[in-house]
Each structure stands twice: as C-alpha cells, then as structure tokens.
Design an enzyme around this catalytic site. Structure first.
Site, short mmCIF file in Angstrom:
data_model
loop_
_atom_site.label_atom_id
_atom_site.label_comp_id
_atom_site.label_asym_id
_atom_site.label_seq_id
_atom_site.Cartn_x
_atom_site.Cartn_y
_atom_site.Cartn_z
N HIS A 77 9.72 48.34 40.69
CA HIS A 77 8.99 48.73 41.90
C HIS A 77 7.49 48.65 41.61
O HIS A 77 6.83 49.68 41.40
CB HIS A 77 9.42 50.14 42.28
CG HIS A 77 9.12 50.53 43.68
ND1 HIS A 77 9.63 49.86 44.78
CD2 HIS A 77 8.37 51.55 44.19
CE1 HIS A 77 9.20 50.44 45.88
NE2 HIS A 77 8.44 51.46 45.55
N SER B 230 5.83 49.46 48.84
CA SER B 230 6.75 50.56 49.06
C SER B 230 6.56 51.13 50.47
O SER B 230 6.64 50.39 51.45
CB SER B 230 6.57 51.62 47.97
OG SER B 230 7.65 52.52 47.95
N ASP C 193 14.34 45.85 41.33
CA ASP C 193 13.86 47.05 42.03
C ASP C 193 15.06 47.80 42.58
O ASP C 193 15.64 47.41 43.60
CB ASP C 193 12.91 46.64 43.16
CG ASP C 193 12.22 47.84 43.81
OD1 ASP C 193 12.66 48.98 43.57
OD2 ASP C 193 11.24 47.63 44.55
#
Length: 813
Positions: free
Chosen positions: A526, A375, A495
């Site tokens: 995610h 991320s 995601d």
C-alpha cells in the site's frame, strides 16, 4: 540500475534545437564558436549552474574523466572532434554513474545499452548532432532516478527563469513543465467552501476548510490549474477514538437467517433532503484572510508546485475547522469532495472566514482540476470522478477503493484490510472526525457524531457481513458510466489493504467508458511509487498533467502504455501491455487429486478430503500474535506442521515454461460442513525456490530526490531482490458458505450436506517461472483477515468436483 523511461517525447533535431534555445542552452554568443569541441565546452559549462568562475569550471572538469587516460579538462585542451565515446563517458558521470563501478570508460555505450538509456548512434558529432545528443542527454534519467535537466533544476539552472513574464510561463521542455516558479514565493491561502449539505443538522450549510498553495505569478494575472487532494487525514487523526471503536474479531461465525433478497432489495435509492438556504455574501474580495504554515503534503504535489500548478488540500466534512460529520464513503462525502472542484471552477461560493460572509472566488484558477492521492485520498478522487463533475480533467488514483464492501467485506464475510483486523467504517469515521480534537467544537458536536457513529455501526452490519443498502451507497462502480475525467490508476499487486479487486473492477468497468485510462501495477503493498529509481513515474505524471491541465500537445495518451506492470521475477523491470485480462483467451485449468493440481483433461478419483478449523487454544493464541508464523505454517508440507490437518494443499506439476498469470482466478467445487454455517478461504501460491523482490521498496539514498531548487525532498527507493524463499502467496479469496451466489442473499445450509460453491479470487498479474509449481490452499479462518472464532467446524470437499481456472497470457518478450 535499469532504466524504464516512458515519458520521453520523441523529438526531431529541429525541434530539439528550438527547445534548447528556449531554455538557453543554445544562445546567440555560441554562433561565434567555430569548433564542435568549443560548442561542447559551452554546453558543459551551462550544465554546472552552481559554478560562476573559469577556475571553478576547470576544477569541476578535472573531476570528470573523458577517457581512461584524460580528464575532461585535459581532453578539451586538445580536442578536435567530439565522438560518442567521450560524450557518453562524460554524460554518464553527469548523470551520477561512476566509472569502474557502473560503467567502463573503455566502453560507455555498453553501459548505455545495459541500463536502457537513450543515446545517439553517431560515432562523431557535427554541431547539429551534438545539439541533438545533448538534448537527449538532458532528458535521460540518472542514477538518482531523475533526468539531467531535473538534476540541473535542483542546482539552480532555472532560477534566472523565475523572472520570465507571465506570457512565457509555464515553460515546457520535451513535453513537460519545468521548475521556473519560485517555491519560496508561494502564496498560501485558506478559504471556506460552502457545500450543498447540512450533515450536522445545525440549520446551516456545511463549510469546508480548504488550504491553497499557488504561484506568486497568479497575483499578476497568471491563471494556473489545480492538483486537488481530498484527504480526510489532512487536519489530523483521532487515533485514540479509532482504537476505542475497534471491533473484537475473536468472535464466532454464526448462522444467518435465510432470505430471498435480490439486488433490488438492497439497492440504494438517493433521496433529496431539504437544505438550509445558502449564505448571502455581504461583500466580495480577492484576498484571503487566513493562511497556514506547513501543510500535510504529498511529494508529487510538492514537485508540481515548482512547475506552474497550484495545489489544494481539503479534509472534508467532519474535519477540524470544517462543519459536518465524518461518514466514511457515503454520498455526502462525495458531495463534499466535489464542492471544492465546483468552487475552483466558479460554480460554488466560498468565504474568507467562517462567520463574516465575505465571498472569495478562485480567480487565479484556469478551470482545470486534477485529483491526486493514495488510499482514502485516491478513493475520494474516484468518487468525485463518478459524478461527472465539470472541470475535473483527470484523476491519478493510487491504491483507491472502488467499493467499500470490497474493502471491508468479501462474499458475505467480514474481511479486514491487511494489518487492520477489527477496523470498519465506524472505526475509520472515528479516526478522521478530527473536530473531536478541538475541545470547544467537540463539546458542541460530539453528541451528534456519537449518534452518527451508532448508525454506522448498525448499518455496516458486522453480524451478517452481507451486502446491503449501506454498502450499495458506498459502491462507486455503479456510477462509472458517468465518468468524464481521464484516469490513471496505480495499484500494488501485493496490496492486501486495498485489495486488487478494487482497481480491477474499476479498470474493467471503464472499458465501456469513452475516456482515456491508464493502469500501473507495481509489486508493492500500500505505497506511493513516485520515488522509485527504476521508473520515471513523476515524469510520466508531468507529461500527463501538462497535457490534461495545460492542453499541451505532447502525445501523452499514446506514449504512456495502457497497462504498465512491474515484473515480479526481476528487479527494476517493467513491461507495457494493451490490457490486463480483457484481451486474454488462454488459461490454465486444473482438477485436483490427493495433493495435486492436475490438468483438467485428466481423470481423477472419486473421493473427499477433510480438514478441521479448530486449533488448540495455545496454538490459536500464538498465531493471533504471530501472523507471519501462521501463514508460513499454512503453506508447509511437512506432516509435523501444526496446520497440516487444518487446510488442504494441492500443487501443480512443474511449469514447463514461464507463464504469465493474469486476471481473476476462479475456484469451484462442492463442500460440506458439520454445522449450518461455515466459510472457506483460498490462496494461490507460487512454489519454487527463488530470490524474490523485497516486500517494500528499500531506501537507496535518503532525501536524494530534490523536488525543485531549495525546495522539498524525497527518499530514493526501489525494490531489491531479497534472499531465496521457497514460496510466495500471490492471491487469495474468501466465501461465506451461506452466500454462495450473491453477497446480499443468505441461503440456508444443512450440516453435512454437500453444496456447490464458486468463487472469484483477487485478480493477479504474476510471472510464474519455469520449474515453479502453482499451489492452491483451501482453509477456513484467515487469521489476518476474517473473524476468528476458533470453532469446531469440520469441512469436507469432494475432490473430483474442485476446479481451478487461471487466465494467462503468452510471454512474448
């Protein structure tokens, strides 16, 4: 379990014997053993490092079945040969598989094949064949997702190797670094790197706090590479500040002022600010003044700490004990990320504390750095790579943003990351500005940050959703040609936080860059994937990093597939490919009529279809708080469905065979709306009753993955097939009707006039089963992502103009 193992290095018998000797499975005293069963018994004894007596070994052997009638102890007492049936009966049990449950003692070879485990085909072993079979078994993954050698590691096999001299460390086996470093002896240092920035405008260059974990052997001369994770969350998060900054999304869409913008009008032009002078060191030292207790770690990094790698964490500008202001993705944040690498490679100075000007070098580092993280963490790894900074050998970027516009916007619309409606760059900056959590520091710096926050709020321009200089500064794709580091990208095909376009665009741009690149696409959202049972991800990264950071010639670049994709129709199934869509020439092309997607060569009726975006207030409020209910109703075909008149739904004929949909679906058509503004949203749906994979990996065994000996742990997880469902959303896209050609160019539209549109949906890699139907949904407000004005907007689409193009690959296996 189904094993998908890509990191096992093909090895000949001579090399296998040499490596077994190096890790003491073959020792000089074994030369005196005259029979193959005796050698086998010696190998088995070494595989139980926690047992130190003959009686203890006998007890362990009594708990292992060699045949359906004999325990291992009984069999060894009379054995004259070692055949593959006994070897793999015992081997499967050493790997954690249960007789009668995971395999049958009468036919272990069947289980070896079904689970996809490597094996030797010889029916009976001589000494050399036994050694080779044992070598292969040590490199075979067990029921807990770890190889046998990793399992032995967690039980102390390599503890005696802690005492190896530095010139024999690190220790590699089958191309991968082994856990011969004592994690109880790790050294933890804190230093403060001076960045070439003054983002808080206090007249001094920003100092950045860095937390370091390194092997004790570095104190006696061993130089090691670094896994560096740049994490703005690392020093803490101010959730309250972030929540206070969240934006209301229940606001109307409005008309934009038309413009004549070209990309040149919004292109970011970097400027060079006059920097304060660098600090002058009063003295130098090799010893840090500060330490720390427990870092906020990533379990993949933890794994490598036992294997001869140092790990570095830095939260960057605006975080606790660092200077500066949190900027969410701008050039300054990239500069602060790169400054740590420059210190690690000897090109920038750091100090032992914030005030004393006592300089300290990364004298223990061998100059090779990799970046890791998911991320925001993976995003900063990507950002650093696009600078071409020396010493950054590779990045492993997971679920990383490649352009912040593609994270918070889509084709002229404000489009939130999934589950984060109302978030934007200013919200994220407020959250990670952890300096605000320290009262004394906050008292001094908060006014400056409040001004910075106001600038972010204004420049991100939620009112228009357009691409502008602010977003262009935060577009790392512009500098992909500067990348020198080799890259592994990992991303979830489901995601909807960091949407697949981010990794797809980076992968596509990298095709023209002379670096080695690998791509792993999983079926998750995610998430991290280093704890999946069915994929040897951690071993793959070990192979990769042993090569990239230690220079080991282990064929990592050829052994790992260019593109590795998890199949969405079967559990624990992965396939390797040469590329994503870049080598694809086939496609499915559709027109629409009434409620159908029909082949593009069909003649369709000249007619329009209509839907309204406005919902009854009570229903609108219900969907706001029950987003899954909204999406489910959106896809229902029943005329009594509350959303039946609020979207258009078209379904293809049943697929005549399995089809592999890859790349970027494209929708084109013409649309009219009753106002001078509007938006369209699109979904592609896999219609067909089937058991589909769980949305998230399920815990198979809590804390079952040991990352070293008496070290940290991780949960063992994997995706499972869930109950039958009638459909699944496979991709989506959005378009502001005033941005039909470019996200930076707003065009005027007149009410009730048809305009052509063309839009790319998010990239996909989806296995559509025979008999399933592909569905296209056209709607407006996306309750999960767009603003939600619930306005009286009436949309009309010319059905004869609508086209859907979906690239596809032939399924060959």
């Amino acid at each position: 379990m189904k094993n998908n193992q890509f990191a096992i290095v093909p090895t000949d018998s001579e090399t296998a014997i040499a490596e077994l000797t190096k890790i003491h499975f073959i020792t000089p005293d074994m030369d005196a053993l005259t029979t193959v069963p005796a050698v086998y018994q010696a190998l088995l004894a070494k595989s139980l490092p926690e047992v130190h007596t003959a009686s203890g070994l006998t007890h362990k052997f009594n708990n292992i079945m060699a045949t359906s009638q004999h325990t291992l102890s009984e069999w060894l007492a009379d054995a004259t040969i070692v055949n593959n049936q006994v070897f793999y009966n015992v081997g499967l049990q050493l790997l954690g598989f249960l007789p009668g449950q995971d395999f049958e003692l009468a036919d272990p070879l069947l289980a070896m094949r079904d689970i996809h485990l490597p094996m030797v085909g010889d029916s009976a072993f001589d000494r050399e064949a036994l050694y080779y079979a044992w070598y292969l078994l040590l490199n075979t993954r067990g029921n807990n997702g770890q190889t046998l050698i990793e399992s032995l590691t967690t039980r102390g096999y390599f503890v005696p190797f802690y005492q190896l001299p530095n010139d024999q460390k690190p220790l590699f086996f089958n191309g991968k670094a082994q856990a011969v470093f004592d994690t109880n002896a790790l050294i933890r240092d804190v230093v403060y790197v001076e960045a070439p920035l003054d983002t808080d405008h206090d007249g001094q260059r920003d100092l950045l706090k860095v937390e370091i974990l390194r092997p004790a052997e570095t104190e006696t001369g061993l130089k090691v590479p670094v896994l560096y994770t740049a994490s703005p969350y690392n020093q803490g998060i101010n959730d309250q500040a972030g929540d206070a900054q969240m934006h209301n999304v229940d606001v109307p869409l409005t008309a934009k002022e038309p413009d004549e913008n070209t990309y040149a009008d919004v292109e970011f032009q970097p400027t060079t600010a006059q920097l304060p002078a660098a600090r002058t060191a009063t003295t130098t030292t090799d010893t840090a003044e500060e330490t720390f207790s427990r870092e906020k770690s990533y379990t993949l990094n933890d794994y490598f700490l036992a294997r001869g790698f140092a790990v570095v964490y830095a939260a960057g500008i605006g975080s606790i004990d660092s200077d500066g202001l949190a900027p969410t993705g701008d050039v300054d944040e990239t500069t602060s990320t790169v400054a740590i690498i420059e210190w690690l490679t000897g090109k920038r100075q750091a100090f032992t504390n914030r005030d004393g000007n006592i300089a300290i070098k990364a004298w223990w580092c061998n100059g090779a750095v990799a970046m890791t993280g998911r991320s925001y963490l993976g995003t900063l790894a990507t950002a650093a790579a696009t600078t071409g900074v020396a010493g950054l050998k590779t990045i492993i970027s997971e679920a990383a943003i490649s352009s912040w516009y593609d994270y918070y916007r889509d084709n002229g619309l404000v489009v939130a990351p999934d589950t984060f409606q109302g978030e934007d760059t200013d919200v994220l900056a407020a959250e990670v500005f952890s300096r605000s959590l320290k009262a004394g520091d906050a008292h001094q710096i908060q006014p400056a940050f409040d001004q910075k926050l106001a600038e972010l709020t204004a420049d991100q321009d939620r009112a228009s959703g357009n691409y502008n200089r602010f977003w262009d500064e935060r577009n790392y794709l512009k500098n992909v040609d500067k990348i020198k580091a080799d890259i592994i990208m990992v991303h979830g095909l489901n995601d909807w936080n960091v949407k697949p376009r981010n990794v797809a665009n980076l992968w596509d741009k990298l095709q023209a860059v002379p670096v080695t690149k690998k791509l792993i696409l999983h079926q998750g959202q995610h998430i991290y994937i280093n704890n999946l049972q069915s994929l040897d991800f951690t071993d793959m990264m070990n192979l990769w990093l042993s090569h990239k950071l230690y220079g080991l010639d282990n064929h990592a670049e050829t052994l790992l597939p260019n593109v590795l994709v998890q199949d969405n129709t079967q559990a624990q199934t992965w396939h390797g490919y040469d590329n994503w869509w870049q080598d694809t020439t086939d496609a499915l092309d559709f027109k629409v009529q009434y409620k159908e997607l029909v082949p593009a060569d069909h003649t369709v009726d000249q007619r329009a279809a209509h839907f309204t975006d406005k919902l009854p207030d009570k229903l609108f409020d219900h969907y706001k708080h029950h987003l899954d209910s909204w999406q489910r109703d959106l896809l229902q075909e029943d005329k009594l469905n509350p959303l039946y008149d609020h979207r258009l739904l078209f379904k293809s004929w049943q697929a005549p065979e399995d089809q592999l949909l890859v790349g970027i679906p494209h929708v084109a058509g013409s649309v009219a709306v009753n106002k001078n503004f509007g938006m369209l949203s699109f979904m592609l749906i896999d219609f067909g009753a089937a058991r589909r994979l769980t949305v998230s990996p399920q815990i198979l065994a809590a804390k079952a993955l040991d990352l070293g000996y008496h070290w940290r742990e991780d949960d063992l997880k994997d995706f499972k097939l869930a109950g039958e469902t009638p459909f699944k959303m496979i991709t989506k896209g959005h378009l502001n009707l005033q941005n039909r050609h470019h996200p930076w160019h707003a065009e005027a539209i007149q009410p009730n006039v048809f305009y052509d549109f063309s839009v790319d949906l998010q990239p996909l890699f989806h296995h559509l089963l025979k008999g399933h139907q592909l569905g296209l949904v056209i709607y407006a407000t996306d309750m999960k992502m767009t603003i939600r004005g619930n306005q009286d907007l009436q949309y009309s689409l010319n059905l004869n103009d609508i086209r859907l193009h979906v690239p596809m690959k032939k399924i060959t296996d």
